[in-house]
Structures are given as structure tokens and as C-alpha cells.
Design an enzyme around this catalytic site. Structure first.
Site, mmCIF file in Angstrom:
data_model
loop_
_atom_site.group_PDB
_atom_site.id
_atom_site.type_symbol
_atom_site.label_atom_id
_atom_site.label_comp_id
_atom_site.label_asym_id
_atom_site.label_seq_id
_atom_site.Cartn_x
_atom_site.Cartn_y
_atom_site.Cartn_z
ATOM 1 N N PHE A 11 0.819 -1.228 0.000
ATOM 2 C CA PHE A 11 0.000 0.000 0.000
ATOM 3 C C PHE A 11 0.852 1.278 0.000
ATOM 4 C CE2 PHE A 11 -2.367 2.755 3.288
ATOM 5 C CZ PHE A 11 -2.923 3.578 2.315
ATOM 6 N N ASP A 33 10.582 -6.509 -3.339
ATOM 7 C CA ASP A 33 9.378 -6.996 -2.646
ATOM 8 C C ASP A 33 9.320 -8.515 -2.771
ATOM 9 O OD1 ASP A 33 6.475 -5.339 -1.860
ATOM 10 O OD2 ASP A 33 6.466 -7.532 -1.990
ATOM 11 N N ASP A 59 13.144 -11.509 -0.875
ATOM 12 C CA ASP A 59 12.777 -11.472 0.542
ATOM 13 C C ASP A 59 13.865 -10.668 1.258
ATOM 14 O OD1 ASP A 59 12.420 -12.020 3.244
ATOM 15 O OD2 ASP A 59 11.931 -14.136 2.906
ATOM 16 N N ASP A 126 3.119 4.630 14.676
ATOM 17 C CA ASP A 126 2.786 5.162 15.999
ATOM 18 C C ASP A 126 2.419 4.034 16.975
ATOM 19 O OD1 ASP A 126 0.315 4.454 14.906
ATOM 20 O OD2 ASP A 126 -0.659 6.374 15.295
ATOM 21 N N GLU A 127 2.149 2.839 16.438
ATOM 22 C CA GLU A 127 1.714 1.738 17.311
ATOM 23 C C GLU A 127 2.813 1.286 18.266
ATOM 24 O OE1 GLU A 127 -0.749 -1.254 15.441
ATOM 25 O OE2 GLU A 127 -1.355 0.142 13.878
ATOM 26 N N TYR A 153 2.591 -7.447 16.226
ATOM 27 C CA TYR A 153 2.983 -6.550 15.132
ATOM 28 C C TYR A 153 3.736 -5.341 15.675
ATOM 29 C CZ TYR A 153 2.515 -2.513 12.015
ATOM 30 O OH TYR A 153 2.776 -1.384 11.286
ATOM 31 N N LYS A 157 7.726 -4.061 15.339
ATOM 32 C CA LYS A 157 8.146 -2.767 14.786
ATOM 33 C C LYS A 157 8.989 -1.996 15.815
ATOM 34 C CE LYS A 157 7.063 -1.175 11.288
ATOM 35 N NZ LYS A 157 7.671 -1.276 9.921
ATOM 36 N N LEU A 193 -9.213 -1.669 7.982
ATOM 37 C CA LEU A 193 -10.546 -1.123 8.252
ATOM 38 C C LEU A 193 -11.204 -0.407 7.055
ATOM 39 C CD1 LEU A 193 -12.776 -0.594 10.481
ATOM 40 C CD2 LEU A 193 -11.772 1.674 10.636
ATOM 41 N N ASN A 252 -13.736 4.374 15.142
ATOM 42 C CA ASN A 252 -13.989 3.436 14.035
ATOM 43 C C ASN A 252 -15.438 3.493 13.563
ATOM 44 O OD1 ASN A 252 -11.370 2.586 14.292
ATOM 45 N ND2 ASN A 252 -11.865 0.810 15.563
HETATM 46 P P1 NAD Z 1 1.426 -3.661 3.222
HETATM 47 O O1 NAD Z 1 1.127 -4.888 4.010
HETATM 48 O O2 NAD Z 1 0.366 -3.099 2.315
HETATM 49 O O3 NAD Z 1 2.710 -3.896 2.315
HETATM 50 C C1 NAD Z 1 3.842 -4.564 2.768
HETATM 51 C C2 NAD Z 1 4.678 -4.956 1.560
HETATM 52 O O4 NAD Z 1 5.883 -5.593 2.047
HETATM 53 C C3 NAD Z 1 3.999 -5.978 0.640
HETATM 54 O O5 NAD Z 1 4.164 -5.587 -0.706
HETATM 55 C C4 NAD Z 1 4.728 -7.279 0.920
HETATM 56 O O6 NAD Z 1 4.781 -8.168 -0.191
HETATM 57 C C5 NAD Z 1 6.109 -6.775 1.293
HETATM 58 N N1 NAD Z 1 6.860 -7.720 2.137
HETATM 59 C C6 NAD Z 1 6.411 -8.368 3.241
HETATM 60 N N2 NAD Z 1 7.378 -9.164 3.732
HETATM 61 C C7 NAD Z 1 8.461 -8.991 2.939
HETATM 62 C C8 NAD Z 1 9.774 -9.530 2.938
HETATM 63 N N3 NAD Z 1 10.159 -10.412 3.855
HETATM 64 N N4 NAD Z 1 10.629 -9.128 1.983
HETATM 65 C C9 NAD Z 1 10.252 -8.219 1.028
HETATM 66 N N5 NAD Z 1 9.032 -7.709 0.967
HETATM 67 C C10 NAD Z 1 8.134 -8.083 1.906
HETATM 68 O O7 NAD Z 1 1.882 -2.575 4.279
HETATM 69 P P2 NAD Z 1 1.692 -0.995 4.294
HETATM 70 O O8 NAD Z 1 0.409 -0.666 4.944
HETATM 71 O O9 NAD Z 1 2.009 -0.448 2.953
HETATM 72 O O10 NAD Z 1 2.841 -0.585 5.316
HETATM 73 C C11 NAD Z 1 4.168 -0.336 4.850
HETATM 74 C C12 NAD Z 1 5.048 0.033 6.031
HETATM 75 O O11 NAD Z 1 4.512 1.174 6.698
HETATM 76 C C13 NAD Z 1 5.131 -1.061 7.095
HETATM 77 O O12 NAD Z 1 6.461 -1.113 7.555
HETATM 78 C C14 NAD Z 1 4.188 -0.604 8.189
HETATM 79 O O13 NAD Z 1 4.621 -1.075 9.432
HETATM 80 C C15 NAD Z 1 4.318 0.895 8.081
HETATM 81 N N6 NAD Z 1 3.148 1.681 8.501
HETATM 82 C C16 NAD Z 1 1.908 1.406 7.994
HETATM 83 C C17 NAD Z 1 0.825 2.208 8.361
HETATM 84 C C18 NAD Z 1 -0.552 1.971 7.796
HETATM 85 O O14 NAD Z 1 -1.521 2.626 8.215
HETATM 86 N N7 NAD Z 1 -0.735 1.078 6.817
HETATM 87 C C19 NAD Z 1 1.007 3.271 9.254
HETATM 88 C C20 NAD Z 1 2.308 3.521 9.744
HETATM 89 C C21 NAD Z 1 3.352 2.726 9.343
HETATM 90 P P1 TYD Z 2 -6.632 -1.743 11.085
HETATM 91 O O1 TYD Z 2 -7.040 -1.150 9.779
HETATM 92 O O2 TYD Z 2 -6.385 -3.215 11.181
HETATM 93 O O3 TYD Z 2 -5.370 -0.890 11.579
HETATM 94 P P2 TYD Z 2 -4.622 -0.890 13.028
HETATM 95 O O4 TYD Z 2 -5.161 -1.962 13.882
HETATM 96 O O5 TYD Z 2 -3.200 -1.140 12.644
HETATM 97 O O6 TYD Z 2 -4.870 0.476 13.582
HETATM 98 O O7 TYD Z 2 -7.761 -1.386 12.157
HETATM 99 C C1 TYD Z 2 -8.134 -0.053 12.421
HETATM 100 C C2 TYD Z 2 -9.159 -0.068 13.534
HETATM 101 O O8 TYD Z 2 -10.358 -0.694 13.048
HETATM 102 C C3 TYD Z 2 -8.745 -0.898 14.745
HETATM 103 O O9 TYD Z 2 -9.243 -0.252 15.914
HETATM 104 C C4 TYD Z 2 -9.451 -2.224 14.551
HETATM 105 C C5 TYD Z 2 -10.704 -1.837 13.818
HETATM 106 N N1 TYD Z 2 -11.252 -2.844 12.881
HETATM 107 C C6 TYD Z 2 -12.599 -3.222 12.956
HETATM 108 O O10 TYD Z 2 -13.376 -2.753 13.830
HETATM 109 N N2 TYD Z 2 -13.068 -4.134 12.063
HETATM 110 C C7 TYD Z 2 -12.280 -4.692 11.099
HETATM 111 O O11 TYD Z 2 -12.756 -5.548 10.310
HETATM 112 C C8 TYD Z 2 -10.908 -4.282 11.022
HETATM 113 C C9 TYD Z 2 -9.995 -4.864 9.985
HETATM 114 C C10 TYD Z 2 -10.438 -3.353 11.928
#
Ligand code: NAD
Ligand code: TYD
Length: 341
Positions: A11, A33, A59, A126-127, A153, A157, A193, A252
Site C-alpha cells: 500500500f 518486494d 525477501d 505510531d503503534e 505486530y 516494529k 478497516l 472506528n
Molecule cells: P502492506 O502490508 O500493504 O505492504 C507490505 C509490503 O511488504 C507488501 O508488498 C509485501 O509483499 C512486502 N513484504 C512483506 N514481507 C516482505 C519480505 N520479507 N521481503 C520483502 N518484501 C516483503 O503494508 P503498508 O500498509 O504499505 O505498510 C508499509 C510500512 O509502513 C510497514 O512497515 C508498516 O509497518 C508501516 N506503517 C503502515 C501504516 C498503515 O496505516 N498502513 C502506518 C504507519 C506505518
Molecule cells: P486496522 O485497519 O487493522 O489498523 P490498526 O489496527 O493497525 O490500527 O484497524 C483499524 C481499527 O479498526 C482498529 O481499531 C481495529 C478496527 N477494525 C474493525 O473494527 N473491524 C475490522 O474488520 C478491522 C480490519 C479493523
């Protein structure tokens, strides 16, 4: 400038690649990736033929393959997005989270150490700070807030963040860390979510809300996160952590109701389900440091960002329908394995 972007088929990584190729047409971006279930190569379709872009399926835990890549590309920077990122999956199966999120980070930094690098940037969350109470809106996470992670998770991190700071102190590796709040926007995998609720609502399926639905997250449009990382890797100070968030706290249940309203769907689809184990109550970022040091401010208001995001899912049905059917996992074989690099 040559930048290795790991996790770029996911993403935020994919959105970052689009941002970088648009903003710096002369930079070379190498996307690493593993293409786990969360990686979708079709997301990168529009840049695959760009001569300044290379995709390689590796990987990050595979030290030999990473070493080979560093020898070939001699990168100036690494931006590490690669991670197992879904809290619910980490509760079911912590092992792979430790492997990718901690060991993978070590492998990348060892390669950076050996080959020399201008910057290693760790994309964190931030988690790592744990959670905040709902009844203390005055409390926010600053960079000084102690790490107090709740889930496998977030603790993986947090472990990675400590290792990154240790490599700075012990080896002088030029590192930075960003800790961002929850992102939303295009190409968000429909297990999280916001995309899950959009996709389920469009399919008239139940909208599963955990617990009482009052848990609060601090939502940021993905492009704003990408711009923050761009600033940090160019102007951020080595060894520093930068919190990234847009003061946009939402419960949520309010988000789910908003999605129903935007899509013209009945709130009767909302189904309260058993709460997540150890469910963090509230996240809220204080972004003062990145604002005062680097001038970063979020540009997209939630009202606009959520509309844009919903429209994107309406306009890109094929992208998420292929995920639901599992078709996207054949994309690499079909489109890429025959071409190689
Ligand atoms: P995502 O799950 O959408 O994407 C993760 C990507 O990493 C995927 O393309 C997957 O194939 C690749 N990947 C997983 N394991 C791998 C490995 N061993 N080697 C190479 N590639 C691998 O995640 P995202 O939501 O895009 O998050 C990206 C980063 O940002 C993560 O480090 C996450 O902790 C951090 N982050 C995410 C959020 C959020 O709201 N999504 C917020 C803050 C930080
Ligand atoms: P999520 O998108 O999994 O992100 P994170 O847990 O990393 O913040 O979840 C966001 C919030 O939504 C979290 O409080 C859990 C809640 N949630 C639901 O209530 N239903 C769902 O199906 C999912 C995936 C998350």
C-alpha cells in the site's frame, strides 16, 4: 540518486514509488518486494516500463540476494517499507512478523553498513508507543513517549526501531525513522478497516466492527505520509525519529457510518463482532517536530481524502476484485516471470 524501496508492491510503498518517480524524474528507484499475500505487482503496472524503475522479487531476510543487489545497484539510500503489517494476523501467527520486521531490518542495515550508504530510512508506526486513554484527549504521542507496544505486530516494529537506533549509535549508520499514524488511500489492501468496509459495503456484505467501535485512530492520507518521508530522507537529521500525523482522530464506528453514507448503503450492514485481543484504544500523534524542523504539514483534509479514496475503489473495482478472487497472485507469473529484468 539511487534508492532501494522495499515493500513497494504494498500500500504505502507503491504510493511512495509513484510520488518519487513523479517528483524526481532523474532518480533511479529499485523496488524490492517478496510479493507476500499483501504485495500486488499489478499495483506497479503504470511504472513497470519506466527506465528509471526496476522491480525485483526478493525477501529482505535473504542476505545473499540482498548482497547481490547491493553489489549490482550500489544504492545511495534504502527506504524500508517491507513488513508484515496486519495486527490481526500477528495475533494468529507472530513468528513471520519477527522474521520480516526485525531480522529483515537487520539484513538490510548490514548490507548498508558493508556497502556504505547516504541514508537508511525505517518506516515505522505510531503503534510502537502503545495506546492512549479515550478520556485524556490532551495526551498525544511525542518522539519522547516510551515504547510500550501491545501487539506482536507493534512489538516487532518497536524491536526494529531499537535496532535501527542501535546501528546509528554503534556503527554510525546514517539512519532516520518515521513513526506515522494510520494511513488511508488508493491501493490499501482490503483487510484493513477502511478498504474492507468500502469493499464489503459495495458487495452488501456485513461490516464487522470490533468491540464497541469506539477505538480511535489518527488517519492520514497516504500521499501526505509519502511527502513526509521524502522530506525526512533529504533533510531529516541522522539518528532522529520523526512522528507523522495530521491531528485527525476518528472513532472506528464514525468512519464506518460515513462510508455507508457516502455509498448510500444502510447502516444495518454494521455488525458488532468480538473485540481484537489487546485492542489499542486510541492513537494520536503530536507532529510538532516534523513541522518545525522540516516544514511538513498534511495537505489533504479527511473529508476530501475519504471521498477520493471511496471514488478510487469505485473506479478500480478490478484491482480489489482480483484480490478477493485471488487472481492477483498470478499476476507476477503472467506479466513478469516471462520478462524478468
Ligand atoms: P502492506 O502490508 O500493504 O505492504 C507490505 C509490503 O511488504 C507488501 O508488498 C509485501 O509483499 C512486502 N513484504 C512483506 N514481507 C516482505 C519480505 N520479507 N521481503 C520483502 N518484501 C516483503 O503494508 P503498508 O500498509 O504499505 O505498510 C508499509 C510500512 O509502513 C510497514 O512497515 C508498516 O509497518 C508501516 N506503517 C503502515 C501504516 C498503515 O496505516 N498502513 C502506518 C504507519 C506505518
Ligand atoms: P486496522 O485497519 O487493522 O489498523 P490498526 O489496527 O493497525 O490500527 O484497524 C483499524 C481499527 O479498526 C482498529 O481499531 C481495529 C478496527 N477494525 C474493525 O473494527 N473491524 C475490522 O474488520 C478491522 C480490519 C479493523
Amino acid at each position: 540518486m539511487k534508492i532501494i524501496v522495499t515493500g513497494g508492491a504494498g500500500f504505502i510503498g507503491s504510493n511512495f514509488i509513484f510520488h518519487m518517480l513523479n517528483t524526481y524524474p532523474n532518480y533511479r528507484i529499485i523496488c524490492v518486494d517478496k510479493l507476500t499475500y499483501a504485495g500486488n505487482l499489478s499495483t506497479l503496472k503504470s511504472v513497470m516500463d519506466n527506465s528509471n524503475f526496476r522491480f525485483i522479487k526478493i525477501d529482505i531476510c535473504d542476505s545473499e540476494a540482498i548482497e547481490q543487489l547491493f553489489m549490482e545497484e550500489k544504492p545511495d539510500m534504502v527506504v524500508n517499507f517491507a513488513a508484515e503489517s496486519h495486527v490481526d494476523r500477528s495475533i494468529e501467527n507472530p513468528g513471520i512478523f519477527l522474521e520480516t520486521n526485525i531480522m529483515g531490518t537487520a539484513v538490510l542495515m548490514d548490507a548498508c553498513r558493508k556497502h556504505g550508504i547516504k541514508r537508511y530510512h525505517q518506516v515505522s508506526t505510531d503503534e510502537v508507543y502503545g495506546d492512549l486513554p479515550l478520556d485524556r484527549p490532551d495526551l498525544l504521542f511525542t518522539e519522547e513517549t516510551p515504547l510500550y507496544a501491545s501487539s506482536p505486530y507493534s512489538s516487532s516494529k518497536a524491536g526494529a526501531d531499537l535496532l535501527v537506533l542501535a546501528y546509528f549509535r554503534t556503527y554510525g549508520l546514517p539512519v532516520t525513522i518515521s513513526r506515522c499514524s494510520n494511513n488511508y488511500g488508493p491501493y490499501h489492501f482490503p483487510e484493513k478497516l477502511i478498504p474492507l468496509m468500502i469493499v464489503n459495503a459495495l458487495n452488501n456484505k456485513p461490516l464487522p466492527v470490533y468491540g464497541d467501535g469506539k477505538n480511535v485512530r489518527d488517519w492520514l492520507y497516504v500521499e501526505d505520509h509519502c511527502k513526509a518521508i521524502d522530506l525526512i530522507i533529504h533533510k531529516g537529521r541522522e539518528g532522529e525519529v520523526y512522528n507523522v500525523g495530521g491531528h485527525n482522530e476518528m472513532a472506528n464506528i464514525d468512519i464506518v457510518k460515513l462510508i455507508c453514507k457516502e455509498l448510500g448503503k444502510s447502516e444495518d450492514l454494521i455488525t458488532y463482532v468480538t473485540d481484537r485481543k489487546g485492542h489499542d484504544r486510541r492513537y494520536a500523534i503530536d507532529p510538532t517536530k516534523i513541522h518545525t524542523e522540516l516544514g511538513w504539514l498534511p495537505e489533504t483534509k479527511f473529508e476530501d481524502g475519504i471521498k477520493k479514496t471511496i471514488q478510487w475503489y469505485l473506479d478500480n473495482r478490478e484491482w480489489w476484485e482480483d484480490i478477493i478472487s485471488g487472481e492477483y497472485q498470478h499476476y507476477y507469473k503472467k506479466m513478469y516471470e516471462s520478462k524478468k529484468e
